[in-house]
Design a protein around this motif. Structure first.
Motif, short mmCIF file in Angstrom:
data_model
loop_
_atom_site.label_atom_id
_atom_site.label_comp_id
_atom_site.label_asym_id
_atom_site.label_seq_id
_atom_site.Cartn_x
_atom_site.Cartn_y
_atom_site.Cartn_z
N THR A 1 20.02 -26.78 -31.24
CA THR A 1 20.53 -26.83 -32.60
C THR A 1 21.95 -26.31 -32.59
O THR A 1 22.22 -25.22 -32.06
N ILE A 2 22.86 -27.08 -33.17
CA ILE A 2 24.27 -26.71 -33.24
C ILE A 2 24.66 -26.65 -34.72
O ILE A 2 24.53 -27.64 -35.44
N GLN A 3 25.12 -25.48 -35.16
CA GLN A 3 25.49 -25.31 -36.57
C GLN A 3 26.89 -25.86 -36.85
O GLN A 3 27.53 -26.45 -35.97
N ASP A 4 27.38 -25.67 -38.07
CA ASP A 4 28.65 -26.23 -38.52
C ASP A 4 29.85 -25.71 -37.72
O ASP A 4 29.86 -24.58 -37.25
N LYS A 5 30.86 -26.56 -37.64
CA LYS A 5 32.20 -26.23 -37.12
C LYS A 5 32.20 -25.73 -35.67
O LYS A 5 33.02 -24.90 -35.28
N VAL A 6 31.29 -26.25 -34.87
CA VAL A 6 31.22 -25.87 -33.45
C VAL A 6 32.03 -26.87 -32.63
O VAL A 6 32.01 -28.08 -32.89
N PHE A 7 32.74 -26.37 -31.63
CA PHE A 7 33.45 -27.22 -30.66
C PHE A 7 32.72 -27.15 -29.32
O PHE A 7 32.49 -26.06 -28.80
N VAL A 8 32.36 -28.33 -28.79
CA VAL A 8 31.72 -28.44 -27.48
C VAL A 8 32.65 -29.26 -26.60
O VAL A 8 32.87 -30.45 -26.84
N GLY A 9 33.22 -28.63 -25.58
CA GLY A 9 34.22 -29.26 -24.74
C GLY A 9 33.65 -30.35 -23.84
O GLY A 9 32.44 -30.54 -23.74
N PRO A 10 34.55 -31.07 -23.16
CA PRO A 10 34.11 -32.15 -22.27
C PRO A 10 33.25 -31.62 -21.12
O PRO A 10 33.47 -30.53 -20.62
#
Length: 197
Positions: free
Chosen positions: A71-80
């Motif tokens: 689960t990923i909440q709002d405004k998360v950055f997941v890089g390459p």
């Protein structure tokens, strides 16, 4: 999904939901019952597993792999090339496979090539360094990197490292010298700070 453009190279399962304004790039695969909210970016070759839940304004960069149980909440950055795992005892022949839940809280950022071992929580606005292997919970505002990732400092919402202002029995007051924001870091989280060796 009527207001979402999906290129012909991408595969979105008919049971998945994608919110308005989300941009889907080439060769994306979104599996059954995945929920992706509004204004997200799914860059080239992103994989989103069954039942994954992704909040608003999340960016999944090229080749990010988000397996079932995340689960990923709002405004998360997941890089390459970030990879989330979901099984602590992976065997191709296992008959008692158990998915471990992983939670990434609001505003956190995960640098390129990081591996997130299942069963952890990454706190609000934490920052995970590129190439790190996260094996335990990361508290809010923490800067963590390495293999295994260790807390090396604390960061502001703007991403800059915080400086210690004062300490007491319950929290450590820290300040961002860039934007002047102040934060109260719990003493038990601050106690996990490791110096770079």
């Amino acid at each position: 999904m009527s207001k979402v453009t999906v290129p012909p190279t991408s595969v979105i399962d008919k049971t998945a939901t994608i919110g308005e304004g989300t941009r889907v790039w080439n060769f994306v695969h979104v599996r059954e019952n995945a929920e992706i909210c509004k204004q997200c970016v799914l860059a080239d070759y992103v994989y989103v597993g069954r039942g994954v839940k992704i909040g608003n304004n999340v960016k999944l960069e090229n080749r990010a792999t988000v397996y079932e149980g995340v689960t990923i909440q709002d405004k998360v950055f997941v890089g390459p090339h970030v990879t989330f795992t979901n099984d602590l005892y992976p065997r191709s022949f296992s008959t008692d496979w158990k998915i471990m839940q992983t939670l990434v809280k609001e505003g956190a950022s995960i640098g390129a090539g990081a591996v997130i071992v299942c069963g952890v929580t990454i706190g609000e606005y934490a920052l995970i360094g590129a190439g790190s292997v996260v094996t335990e919970d990361v508290p809010p505002q923490a800067l963590a990197y390495g293999n295994p990732a260790r807390i090396r400092g604390f960061v502001c919402r703007c991403g800059r490292k915080l400086e210690t202002e004062e300490k007491n029995e319950t929290y450590v007051l820290m300040k961002c010298l860039f934007c002047n924001e102040e934060y109260k870091i719990a003493v038990e989280d601050y106690a996990r700070l490791k110096k770079v060796e």
